[in-house]
Scaffold this active site. Structure first.
Site, PDB file in Angstrom:
ATOM      1  N   ASP A  37       0.822  -1.207   0.000  1.00  0.00           N
ATOM      2  CA  ASP A  37       0.000   0.000   0.000  1.00  0.00           C
ATOM      3  C   ASP A  37       0.864   1.267   0.000  1.00  0.00           C
ATOM      4  O   ASP A  37       0.403   2.349   0.366  1.00  0.00           O
ATOM      5  CB  ASP A  37      -0.979  -0.001   1.184  1.00  0.00           C
ATOM      6  CG  ASP A  37      -0.251   0.028   2.518  1.00  0.00           C
ATOM      7  OD1 ASP A  37       0.996  -0.055   2.516  1.00  0.00           O
ATOM      8  OD2 ASP A  37      -0.928   0.131   3.551  1.00  0.00           O
ATOM      9  N   HIS A 240      23.033   1.107 -19.199  1.00  0.00           N
ATOM     10  CA  HIS A 240      22.004   1.472 -18.221  1.00  0.00           C
ATOM     11  C   HIS A 240      22.266   0.794 -16.870  1.00  0.00           C
ATOM     12  O   HIS A 240      21.345   0.298 -16.222  1.00  0.00           O
ATOM     13  CB  HIS A 240      20.609   1.113 -18.748  1.00  0.00           C
ATOM     14  CG  HIS A 240      20.159   1.982 -19.868  1.00  0.00           C
ATOM     15  ND1 HIS A 240      19.104   1.685 -20.693  1.00  0.00           N
ATOM     16  CD2 HIS A 240      20.629   3.182 -20.305  1.00  0.00           C
ATOM     17  CE1 HIS A 240      18.953   2.645 -21.595  1.00  0.00           C
ATOM     18  NE2 HIS A 240      19.861   3.557 -21.381  1.00  0.00           N
ATOM     19  N   ASP A 257      26.667   8.981 -14.442  1.00  0.00           N
ATOM     20  CA  ASP A 257      25.654   9.672 -15.249  1.00  0.00           C
ATOM     21  C   ASP A 257      24.515   9.978 -14.285  1.00  0.00           C
ATOM     22  O   ASP A 257      23.763   9.081 -13.889  1.00  0.00           O
ATOM     23  CB  ASP A 257      25.193   8.746 -16.389  1.00  0.00           C
ATOM     24  CG  ASP A 257      24.205   9.421 -17.335  1.00  0.00           C
ATOM     25  OD1 ASP A 257      23.613  10.450 -16.957  1.00  0.00           O
ATOM     26  OD2 ASP A 257      24.020   8.895 -18.449  1.00  0.00           O
ATOM     27  N   ASP A 268      21.197  16.469 -17.079  1.00  0.00           N
ATOM     28  CA  ASP A 268      21.637  15.113 -17.457  1.00  0.00           C
ATOM     29  C   ASP A 268      23.136  15.201 -17.738  1.00  0.00           C
ATOM     30  O   ASP A 268      23.537  15.620 -18.815  1.00  0.00           O
ATOM     31  CB  ASP A 268      20.834  14.683 -18.706  1.00  0.00           C
ATOM     32  CG  ASP A 268      21.189  13.281 -19.175  1.00  0.00           C
ATOM     33  OD1 ASP A 268      21.925  12.575 -18.477  1.00  0.00           O
ATOM     34  OD2 ASP A 268      20.727  12.902 -20.271  1.00  0.00           O
ATOM     35  N   HIS A 347      25.498   4.363 -29.100  1.00  0.00           N
ATOM     36  CA  HIS A 347      24.307   5.207 -28.922  1.00  0.00           C
ATOM     37  C   HIS A 347      24.477   6.526 -29.665  1.00  0.00           C
ATOM     38  O   HIS A 347      25.565   6.860 -30.134  1.00  0.00           O
ATOM     39  CB  HIS A 347      24.002   5.430 -27.437  1.00  0.00           C
ATOM     40  CG  HIS A 347      25.110   6.080 -26.646  1.00  0.00           C
ATOM     41  ND1 HIS A 347      25.389   7.425 -26.713  1.00  0.00           N
ATOM     42  CD2 HIS A 347      26.006   5.552 -25.766  1.00  0.00           C
ATOM     43  CE1 HIS A 347      26.391   7.705 -25.898  1.00  0.00           C
ATOM     44  NE2 HIS A 347      26.794   6.580 -25.323  1.00  0.00           N
ATOM     45  N   HIS A 351      20.195  14.059 -27.122  1.00  0.00           N
ATOM     46  CA  HIS A 351      18.726  14.065 -27.207  1.00  0.00           C
ATOM     47  C   HIS A 351      18.220  15.395 -26.677  1.00  0.00           C
ATOM     48  O   HIS A 351      18.960  16.152 -26.037  1.00  0.00           O
ATOM     49  CB  HIS A 351      18.168  12.895 -26.387  1.00  0.00           C
ATOM     50  CG  HIS A 351      18.739  12.794 -24.989  1.00  0.00           C
ATOM     51  ND1 HIS A 351      18.269  13.545 -23.940  1.00  0.00           N
ATOM     52  CD2 HIS A 351      19.772  12.072 -24.477  1.00  0.00           C
ATOM     53  CE1 HIS A 351      18.959  13.259 -22.851  1.00  0.00           C
ATOM     54  NE2 HIS A 351      19.897  12.375 -23.147  1.00  0.00           N
ATOM     55  N   HIS A 358      14.715  12.527 -21.469  1.00  0.00           N
ATOM     56  CA  HIS A 358      14.673  12.342 -22.926  1.00  0.00           C
ATOM     57  C   HIS A 358      13.432  13.103 -23.355  1.00  0.00           C
ATOM     58  O   HIS A 358      12.331  12.550 -23.406  1.00  0.00           O
ATOM     59  CB  HIS A 358      14.583  10.863 -23.301  1.00  0.00           C
ATOM     60  CG  HIS A 358      15.832  10.103 -22.933  1.00  0.00           C
ATOM     61  ND1 HIS A 358      15.884   8.744 -22.866  1.00  0.00           N
ATOM     62  CD2 HIS A 358      17.080  10.530 -22.619  1.00  0.00           C
ATOM     63  CE1 HIS A 358      17.105   8.360 -22.517  1.00  0.00           C
ATOM     64  NE2 HIS A 358      17.845   9.430 -22.351  1.00  0.00           N
ATOM     65  N   GLU A 381      26.767  13.846 -25.646  1.00  0.00           N
ATOM     66  CA  GLU A 381      27.257  12.786 -24.767  1.00  0.00           C
ATOM     67  C   GLU A 381      27.969  11.644 -25.487  1.00  0.00           C
ATOM     68  O   GLU A 381      27.533  10.499 -25.423  1.00  0.00           O
ATOM     69  CB  GLU A 381      26.101  12.224 -23.938  1.00  0.00           C
ATOM     70  CG  GLU A 381      24.848  11.865 -24.727  1.00  0.00           C
ATOM     71  CD  GLU A 381      23.746  11.301 -23.820  1.00  0.00           C
ATOM     72  OE1 GLU A 381      24.029  10.316 -23.106  1.00  0.00           O
ATOM     73  OE2 GLU A 381      22.639  11.846 -23.834  1.00  0.00           O
ATOM     74  N   TYR A 385      33.081   2.573 -25.196  1.00  0.00           N
ATOM     75  CA  TYR A 385      32.883   1.492 -24.223  1.00  0.00           C
ATOM     76  C   TYR A 385      33.576   0.241 -24.757  1.00  0.00           C
ATOM     77  O   TYR A 385      33.128  -0.338 -25.745  1.00  0.00           O
ATOM     78  CB  TYR A 385      31.381   1.224 -24.028  1.00  0.00           C
ATOM     79  CG  TYR A 385      30.600   2.513 -23.840  1.00  0.00           C
ATOM     80  CD1 TYR A 385      30.517   3.124 -22.596  1.00  0.00           C
ATOM     81  CD2 TYR A 385      30.004   3.155 -24.942  1.00  0.00           C
ATOM     82  CE1 TYR A 385      29.844   4.326 -22.435  1.00  0.00           C
ATOM     83  CE2 TYR A 385      29.332   4.355 -24.789  1.00  0.00           C
ATOM     84  CZ  TYR A 385      29.246   4.950 -23.533  1.00  0.00           C
ATOM     85  OH  TYR A 385      28.587   6.134 -23.392  1.00  0.00           O
ATOM     86  N   ARG A 402      32.185   8.117 -20.846  1.00  0.00           N
ATOM     87  CA  ARG A 402      31.224   9.026 -21.493  1.00  0.00           C
ATOM     88  C   ARG A 402      31.392  10.394 -20.859  1.00  0.00           C
ATOM     89  O   ARG A 402      31.671  10.504 -19.657  1.00  0.00           O
ATOM     90  CB  ARG A 402      29.783   8.513 -21.308  1.00  0.00           C
ATOM     91  CG  ARG A 402      28.729   9.461 -21.843  1.00  0.00           C
ATOM     92  CD  ARG A 402      27.332   8.826 -22.039  1.00  0.00           C
ATOM     93  NE  ARG A 402      26.685   8.407 -20.822  1.00  0.00           N
ATOM     94  CZ  ARG A 402      26.587   7.165 -20.395  1.00  0.00           C
ATOM     95  NH1 ARG A 402      27.125   6.184 -21.111  1.00  0.00           N
ATOM     96  NH2 ARG A 402      25.972   6.871 -19.271  1.00  0.00           N
ATOM     97  N   GLU A 404      29.144  13.903 -20.790  1.00  0.00           N
ATOM     98  CA  GLU A 404      27.830  14.410 -21.202  1.00  0.00           C
ATOM     99  C   GLU A 404      27.559  15.797 -20.622  1.00  0.00           C
ATOM    100  O   GLU A 404      27.666  16.005 -19.408  1.00  0.00           O
ATOM    101  CB  GLU A 404      26.727  13.447 -20.723  1.00  0.00           C
ATOM    102  CG  GLU A 404      25.327  13.959 -21.022  1.00  0.00           C
ATOM    103  CD  GLU A 404      24.231  12.943 -20.712  1.00  0.00           C
ATOM    104  OE1 GLU A 404      24.446  12.073 -19.842  1.00  0.00           O
ATOM    105  OE2 GLU A 404      23.170  13.024 -21.356  1.00  0.00           O
TER     106      GLU A 404
HETATM  107  N1  GLY Z   1      20.938   9.599 -18.535  1.00  0.00           N
HETATM  108  C1  GLY Z   1      20.296   9.179 -19.702  1.00  0.00           C
HETATM  109  C2  GLY Z   1      20.982   9.637 -20.898  1.00  0.00           C
HETATM  110  O1  GLY Z   1      22.100  10.082 -20.826  1.00  0.00           O
HETATM  111  O2  GLY Z   1      20.441   9.664 -21.968  1.00  0.00           O
HETATM  112 MN    MN Z   2      21.551  11.918 -21.893  1.00  0.00          MN
HETATM  113 MN    MN Z   3      22.885  10.875 -19.050  1.00  0.00          MN
END
Ligand code: GLY
Ligand code: MN
Ligand code: MN
Length: 436
Positions: A37, A240, A257, A268, A347, A351, A358, A381, A385, A402, A404
């Site tokens: 609950d 992820h 991240d 982000d 990737h 974005h 996103h 970003e 890898y 990475r 970003e």
């Molecule tokens: N943290 C999600 C991305 O970098 O797109």
């Molecule tokens: Mn991002």
């Molecule tokens: Mn990110």
């Protein structure tokens, strides 16, 4: 803080878009059960919040130009003293008008009775078609209530239209107030990234850096804009990764991240730094390629360039860098055409960013990449890898990097909102030596 006046202006804009023969209906998302609950903390749906400034569940927004009840109407919960004892102050019908500047408000319990009346005589119903199948059916039910009314059946709406593309088009351009929120959100996350670099020590656990991030942003009444990724060593290659439960090893890098949400606007940010404060030769080689890729991408993240161009710029630098280190072989053009770089960079380079991490908005329309324009906000970003079981030379295996940043497109170029977090090898090492 976005003012009620700005939310009202957005509703007026929607009224203009849909026209006098239409009605728009948006529903607040329901509370989500976490388990048993216990609920998740309520976070309004971004589209609903964008048009209302209302952060309560159990509400409906109606935009119905030129009708006797008012052009913008909020159906919300009437104040309930018992509920307020348990859950705190509620918006209520009066404040929907006084504070959120709606023309009118009704008890949400009256929606089944009033919605068919509001829909009667409107040709088109705009709503978030396909977003919530239960609500899709509810809209059809209200429509059919009008159609079944023998006095009004000829006045039933006959077109159901998605409002989403129109709202996406509005949300992709940020106002001055939104940009201020996004700068604050980036500043809060930047401070937290700096703290994590300062606190990091070999043998700490990933969750301890996560805790440092949460501590820092919570000091500013902010929460994470998505689940933070704290990946030490080869965990950085899991895009992820959210377990954040492993020990950080001396000699490894850690990729973080993590972004903040302030006033519902997201930042982000990713930084990758050495657990012990000093990059090894191989780590520095890969890091510099990613940084150079980001610099090249930033040059193309300007008004007039298309969305794909900053990605292509990053891909070129990364592919050349991987060739220079012998991680890829052959010539640049063939490797780009054959996407061989995708073994190590899988990737896109960024974005849209806004109320959602996103954020909404198209990237291409009719097969053409969208052009960047002033007041759009994107992330940049790039990453590399090199999984532990990859075919790369052994000395590079297990390195994941990475970098970003959050970038506002301006008339003159761009502004890096997350610029306060150190990024060059020298800056990071100096900060971690504490002589910055
Ligand atoms: N943290 C999600 C991305 O970098 O797109
Ligand atoms: Mn991002
Ligand atoms: Mn990110």
């Amino acid at each position: 803080m976005i003012k009620a006046k700005e939310f009202k202006k957005r509703r007026t804009q929607v009224a203009k878009i849909i026209g006098h023969d239409s009605i728009a209906i948006l529903k607040a998302k329901d509370v989500c059960i976490r388990n048993g609950d216990a609920d998740f903390k309520y976070r309004p749906d971004s589209y609903f919040y964008y048009l209302t400034g209302c952060s309560e569940p159990n509400a409906l927004l109606i935009i119905c130009p030129n009708n006797k009840y008012g052009e913008d109407v909020l159906f919300c919960r009437a104040v309930d003293k018992h509920n307020e004892i348990w859950n705190g102050p509620m918006l209520g019908l009066d404040d929907a008008v006084d504070k959120l500047k709606f023309d009118n408000s009704f008890d949400v319990n009256q929606s089944d009775e009033l919605l068919p009346k509001l829909m009667q005589g409107r040709d088109k119903v705009y709503f978030m078609l396909g977003d919530d199948t239960d609500f899709d059916q509810q809209v059809v039910k209200w429509t059919s209530t009008v159609a079944k009314n023998k006095w009004a059946k000829s006045e039933a709406p006959h077109e159901l239209i998605s409002l989403k593309p129109y709202l996406d088009d509005m949300r992709v351009y940020k106002s001055e107030a939104e940009i201020k929120c996004m700068q604050l959100s980036a500043d809060i996350a930047a401070q937290a990234h700096i703290s994590m670099m300062q606190k990091c020590q070999p043998a700490m656990y990933e969750y301890q850096l996560n805790a440092e991030f949460l501590y820092s942003i919570t000091q500013h009444n902010s929460s994470p804009s998505y689940l933070p990724i704290v990946g030490g060593g080869e965990n950085a290659c899991i895009l992820h990764y959210i377990n954040n439960d492993q020990k950080l090893k001396d000699g490894d890098l850690v990729l973080i991240d993590a972004g903040a949400e302030y006033d519902y606007y997201a930042s982000d940010i990713t930084r990758t730094f050495p657990v012990n404060g000093t990059f090894s030769k191989e780590q520095a080689q890969i890091y510099q390629i990613v940084l150079d890729a980001q610099t090249a991408a930033l040059e193309k993240a300007k008004t007039g360039f298309h969305y794909n161009e900053y990605h292509d710029a990053a891909v070129k630098v990364i592919t050349q860098g991987l060739l220079d280190l012998g991680i890829l072989t052959g010539d640049l053009q063939t490797n780009i055409e054959e996407h061989t770089y995708a073994q190590y960079y899988m990737h896109k380079t960024g974005h849209w960013l806004g109320l959602d991490v996103h954020d909404c908005g198209e990237y291409s329309i009719d097969g053409l990449w969208v052009e960047l324009e002033p007041n759009m906000v994107i992330t940049i970003e790039p990453g590399i890898y090199i999984a532990a079981d990859s075919k790369a030379p052994k000395k590079y295996r297990g390195i994941g990097i990475r970098i970003e940043d959050d970038v506002l497109i301006t008339k003159q170029g761009n502004i890096v909102l997350s610029r306060k977090v150190p990024k060059t090898i020298a800056e990071i090492e100096a900060l971690m030596r504490k002589d910055a």
